[in-house]
Write a protein that holds these residues in place. Structure first.
Motif, PDB file in Angstrom:
ATOM      1  N   MET A 189       0.646 -12.262  -3.740  1.00  0.00           N
ATOM      2  CA  MET A 189       0.296 -10.916  -4.176  1.00  0.00           C
ATOM      3  C   MET A 189       0.215 -10.847  -5.701  1.00  0.00           C
ATOM      4  N   TYR A 248      -1.489  -4.295  -4.636  1.00  0.00           N
ATOM      5  CA  TYR A 248      -1.045  -4.799  -3.332  1.00  0.00           C
ATOM      6  C   TYR A 248       0.341  -4.261  -3.033  1.00  0.00           C
ATOM      7  N   GLN A 250       3.515  -4.981  -0.121  1.00  0.00           N
ATOM      8  CA  GLN A 250       3.984  -5.700   1.047  1.00  0.00           C
ATOM      9  C   GLN A 250       4.323  -4.725   2.166  1.00  0.00           C
ATOM     10  N   LEU A 259       0.107  -7.737   3.833  1.00  0.00           N
ATOM     11  CA  LEU A 259      -0.197  -7.018   2.604  1.00  0.00           C
ATOM     12  C   LEU A 259      -1.151  -5.866   2.884  1.00  0.00           C
TER      13      LEU A 259
END
Length: 300
Positions: A189, A248, A250, A259
Motif C-alpha cells: 500500500m 489506500y 486496509q 485494500l
C-alpha cells in the motif's frame, strides 16, 4: 387462548429461522457470490418456511438447508445467462469489513469464502457447486447431499470428485497467516501510494496475474494481465494519472486482508490479494460500482 397459541407458534417458527439464518446466508452467498442475491434466496426460504406444515418436518435445519440450496441452484441457473453476457470478467461482490470485531466476522466470513475461492467456484455448474460446497465446506454426508439434489449418492460423489479436481487446479497452494498477509499488503500500500514501481514489483511473483471487474460500468481490463512489470505498472499508472490524490485503506475483503482504493477521496475499487511464497501471486480488483455499494464510499 387460540390466538395466544398461534402467536407462540409463530414466535417459535421465527426463532428457529433466525437461529439458522447465518448458516443459510453462508450457503446462499457461497453459491451466488452476490450479497443481495443471497439475501433474496434466504428471504424466499423464510417465506416457504413460514407457509410450510411444521408438524410434518422432522428436522427444521435439514429442511431449511435443503430448501435454501435448491433455491440457490435455481437462482444461479437463472443468473448464468446474465453472466454469459457480462462485459469483461465477473468477480464476486466483495464483503468489506473495516473492523474485525463486527458481527459479520462470523460463519459467512470464513476462509473458504475468499474472493479467489469464489472466483474458482464460478467454473462449476450450479449442481456441482452445491454438491462441492455441501461436502467440502459444510461437511454433509453424501446421503444428505443426494436428498438435497434429488440424485443418487454415486452421482453426488462423482460431482464432488470432478469439482474437487477443478478447484485444486486453481486454488492457492498454501494458506498464509493473516498477519503475514496483512504486513505484506501494508508495505504494498505504501509503495502503491508513492508510485514506486520497483518496490511493487519486488513484492510480486514473476507470473502474478491481475483480474479486473468493471461490469461495463467503468473502464477495466478485458483480459487477465500477467507479469510483475505489467501489474505493477497498472498501480503506478493510477498514481501517475492522479498524483497525490490516490489513497489506500486496509480492510478485510471476504474475511481476508485486502485494500480499498480511493481516488479523489471516492471509492474506486476493492482489491483482494492471493499470497504465495511470500509474494503477491494474484490481484482481484472489483471496480463495478454496483458491487461496491456496501463498502465505505469515502475515505475517513
Amino acid at each position: 387462548m387460540i390466538q395466544a397459541h398461534l402467536f407462540a407458534n409463530t414466535m417459535t417458527d421465527a426463532t428457529t429461522f433466525d437461529t439458522l439464518r447465518p448458516r443459510l446466508f453462508a450457503i446462499a452467498y457461497r453459491m451466488l457470490g452476490v450479497r443481495a442475491d443471497a439475501e433474496d434466496v434466504v428471504q424466499d426460504a423464510w417465506l416457504r418456511w413460514h407457509g410450510s406444515d411444521h408438524a410434518a418436518i422432522q428436522s427444521p435445519e435439514a429442511w431449511l438447508v435443503t430448501t435454501t440450496t435448491r433455491l440457490a441452484i435455481d437462482y444461479l441457473r437463472g443468473r448464468q445467462a446474465e453472466r454469459a453476457t457480462y462485459i469483461g470478467w465477473w468477480l464476486p461482490e466483495p464483503v468489506v469489513e473495516l473492523d474485525e470485531r463486527t458481527p459479520e466476522s462470523s460463519a459467512e466470513m470464513a476462509s473458504d469464502v475468499s474472493m479467489a475461492f469464489l472466483w474458482v467456484l464460478e467454473r462449476l455448474s450450479p449442481e456441482e457447486r452445491a454438491a462441492f460446497l455441501m461436502r467440502q465446506v459444510f461437511d454433509h454426508d453424501y446421503a444428505d447431499i443426494a436428498t438435497m439434489l434429488g440424485k443418487t449418492e454415486a452421482a453426488c460423489r462423482q460431482m464432488v470428485h470432478r469439482a474437487q479436481e477443478r478447484v485444486q487446479q486453481q486454488q492457492p497452494r498454501f494458506d498464509v497467516p493473516k498477519q503475514t498477509h496483512q504486513a505484506l499488503l501494508g508495505r504494498f500500500m505504501v509503495a502503491a501510494k508513492a508510485g514506486d514501481r520497483d518496490a511493487m514489483k519486488a513484492m510480486m511473483a514473476d507470473d502474478v496475474q491481475l483480474v479486473s471487474d468493471g461490469g461495463g460500468k467503468i473502464l477495466s481490463f478485458m483480459r487477465i494481465l500477467r507479469g510483475a512489470g505489467r501489474v505493477a505498472g497498472v498501480f503506478w499508472s493510477v498514481e501517475h494519472q492522479h498524483p497525490q490524490r490516490v489513497d489506500y485503506r486496509q480492510a478485510r475483503v471476504n474475511g481476508e486482508p485486502g485494500l480499498l482504493r480511493y481516488v479523489e477521496g471516492k471509492l474506486e475499487s476493492a482489491q483482494s490479494f492471493v499470497i504465495e511464497d511470500g509474494k503477491i501471486a494474484a490481484v482481484l480488483v472489483v471496480r463495478n460500482p454496483d458491487k461496491l455499494t456496501a463498502a465505505p464510499q469515502t475515505i475517513l
